[in-house]
Design a protein around this motif. Structure first.
Motif, PDB file in Angstrom:
ATOM      1  N   GLU A  12       0.814  -1.229   0.000  1.00  0.00           N
ATOM      2  CA  GLU A  12       0.000   0.000   0.000  1.00  0.00           C
ATOM      3  C   GLU A  12       0.844   1.274   0.000  1.00  0.00           C
ATOM      4  O   GLU A  12       0.303   2.365  -0.145  1.00  0.00           O
ATOM      5  N   SER A  13       2.167   1.135   0.155  1.00  0.00           N
ATOM      6  CA  SER A  13       3.002   2.320   0.376  1.00  0.00           C
ATOM      7  C   SER A  13       3.661   2.876  -0.874  1.00  0.00           C
ATOM      8  O   SER A  13       4.292   3.935  -0.831  1.00  0.00           O
ATOM      9  N   THR A  14       3.533   2.168  -1.989  1.00  0.00           N
ATOM     10  CA  THR A  14       4.194   2.621  -3.206  1.00  0.00           C
ATOM     11  C   THR A  14       3.408   2.191  -4.430  1.00  0.00           C
ATOM     12  O   THR A  14       2.766   1.131  -4.428  1.00  0.00           O
ATOM     13  N   ALA A  15       3.479   3.000  -5.477  1.00  0.00           N
ATOM     14  CA  ALA A  15       2.835   2.650  -6.744  1.00  0.00           C
ATOM     15  C   ALA A  15       3.711   1.709  -7.565  1.00  0.00           C
ATOM     16  O   ALA A  15       3.289   1.213  -8.613  1.00  0.00           O
ATOM     17  N   HIS A  16       4.928   1.454  -7.075  1.00  0.00           N
ATOM     18  CA  HIS A  16       5.897   0.684  -7.850  1.00  0.00           C
ATOM     19  C   HIS A  16       6.493  -0.441  -7.006  1.00  0.00           C
ATOM     20  O   HIS A  16       7.698  -0.491  -6.761  1.00  0.00           O
ATOM     21  N   VAL A  17       5.633  -1.351  -6.564  1.00  0.00           N
ATOM     22  CA  VAL A  17       6.090  -2.444  -5.702  1.00  0.00           C
ATOM     23  C   VAL A  17       7.141  -3.297  -6.402  1.00  0.00           C
ATOM     24  O   VAL A  17       8.186  -3.615  -5.824  1.00  0.00           O
ATOM     25  N   GLU A  18       6.893  -3.683  -7.642  1.00  0.00           N
ATOM     26  CA  GLU A  18       7.830  -4.554  -8.347  1.00  0.00           C
ATOM     27  C   GLU A  18       9.193  -3.890  -8.493  1.00  0.00           C
ATOM     28  O   GLU A  18      10.234  -4.536  -8.334  1.00  0.00           O
ATOM     29  N   ARG A  19       9.195  -2.605  -8.762  1.00  0.00           N
ATOM     30  CA  ARG A  19      10.461  -1.885  -8.910  1.00  0.00           C
ATOM     31  C   ARG A  19      11.246  -1.887  -7.601  1.00  0.00           C
ATOM     32  O   ARG A  19      12.460  -2.098  -7.592  1.00  0.00           O
ATOM     33  N   ALA A  20      10.537  -1.685  -6.502  1.00  0.00           N
ATOM     34  CA  ALA A  20      11.193  -1.696  -5.193  1.00  0.00           C
ATOM     35  C   ALA A  20      11.774  -3.072  -4.890  1.00  0.00           C
ATOM     36  O   ALA A  20      12.908  -3.191  -4.414  1.00  0.00           O
ATOM     37  N   LEU A  21      11.000  -4.124  -5.180  1.00  0.00           N
ATOM     38  CA  LEU A  21      11.469  -5.487  -4.921  1.00  0.00           C
ATOM     39  C   LEU A  21      12.687  -5.817  -5.777  1.00  0.00           C
ATOM     40  O   LEU A  21      13.658  -6.421  -5.299  1.00  0.00           O
ATOM     41  N   ALA A  22      12.639  -5.427  -7.039  1.00  0.00           N
ATOM     42  CA  ALA A  22      13.754  -5.696  -7.946  1.00  0.00           C
ATOM     43  C   ALA A  22      15.028  -5.006  -7.467  1.00  0.00           C
ATOM     44  O   ALA A  22      16.132  -5.566  -7.562  1.00  0.00           O
ATOM     45  N   GLU A  23      14.876  -3.801  -6.925  1.00  0.00           N
ATOM     46  CA  GLU A  23      16.038  -3.065  -6.431  1.00  0.00           C
ATOM     47  C   GLU A  23      16.614  -3.724  -5.184  1.00  0.00           C
ATOM     48  O   GLU A  23      17.836  -3.809  -5.013  1.00  0.00           O
ATOM     49  N   ILE A  24      15.744  -4.206  -4.294  1.00  0.00           N
ATOM     50  CA  ILE A  24      16.221  -4.913  -3.101  1.00  0.00           C
ATOM     51  C   ILE A  24      17.016  -6.145  -3.521  1.00  0.00           C
ATOM     52  O   ILE A  24      18.129  -6.403  -3.021  1.00  0.00           O
ATOM     53  N   LYS A  25      16.464  -6.910  -4.451  1.00  0.00           N
ATOM     54  CA  LYS A  25      17.139  -8.108  -4.950  1.00  0.00           C
ATOM     55  C   LYS A  25      18.466  -7.759  -5.635  1.00  0.00           C
ATOM     56  O   LYS A  25      19.471  -8.451  -5.473  1.00  0.00           O
ATOM     57  N   ARG A  26      18.447  -6.697  -6.420  1.00  0.00           N
ATOM     58  CA  ARG A  26      19.650  -6.289  -7.150  1.00  0.00           C
ATOM     59  C   ARG A  26      20.794  -5.999  -6.190  1.00  0.00           C
ATOM     60  O   ARG A  26      21.965  -6.260  -6.497  1.00  0.00           O
TER      61      ARG A  26
END
Length: 218
Positions: free
Chosen positions: A90-104
């Protein structure tokens, strides 16, 4: 069952001592509640405190970001030594982008869902998650009562994970205590977060055994 004690209910004036006590008690994980005063009403702590205390602890740092637009801070929390970073759907419009960055950046990632948020928001990101955190209270305050409908939500999520052949962990946070531990584990929970029901009942080694004994009845 992995117990991840929430430092939200610990003695903030003695965090280094609290971490040492958890380690000595046999805990493996510790839960950091990061609140920004915007996504949730309260303000707790940030990356600099976690970074300083990372040097004093070998525990698995399970970092729960209850902040708006968490993608702005991923680098800071990776640098602080987080082992797992969980962001709210609920905190971001770009959940996938945030997850990808964490993984990266080489850290495990998770998504947290507020009590009212349906599991369908996970449809297109579940395969890349290490963990899903189901909030069993509305986030922002410790000591709240467990919301009973969470039990069905855990069961439904467990079924989704099994249907896809995944090993994604299910974490439950809010109102967790020894009385509901067996049922939570039975429904499919893997990681339990407990704050006041843990820190309010020292010694920690004995309290950990109480939770483990309850989980064994699942």
């Amino acid at each position: 069952m992995i117990l991840s004690p929430s430092l939200l209910s610990s003695d903030y004036g003695r965090l280094a001592d609290e971490l040492a006590a958890l380690e000595a008690a046999g805990c493996k994980w510790v839960h950091w509640d990061v609140m920004d005063g915007s996504f949730v009403p309260n303000i707790t702590l940030g990356a600099p405190i976690i970074k300083r205390l990372r040097k004093a602890s070998k525990l698995f740092f399970d970092v729960h970001l209850m902040v708006d637009r968490p993608e702005r801070y991923i680098g800071d929390f990776v640098d602080a030594g987080s082992d797992m970073i969980v962001v709210h759907a609920e905190s971001t419009a770009h959940v996938e982008r945030a997850l990808a960055e964490i993984k990266r950046q080489g850290v495990q990632c998770g998504v947290a869902l507020n009590p009212h948020t349906p599991l369908t928001v996970l449809d297109y990101v579940l395969d890349q998650l290490d963990m899903v955190l189901l909030m069993s209270v509305n986030p922002g305050f410790g000591g709240q009562k467990f919301l009973p409908f969470t039990m069905r939500k855990i069961e439904d999520l467990s079924a989704m994970i099994k249907a896809r052949g995944l090993k994604t962990l299910i974490q439950v946070d809010g109102g967790v205590d020894p009385d509901n531990t067996a049922e939570l584990v039975r429904r499919g929970a893997d990681v339990l977060v407990s704050g006041s029901a843990f820190f309010g009942f020292p010694p920690y080694a004995e309290r950990l055994k109480t939770f483990e004994a309850a989980a064994a009845k699942a």
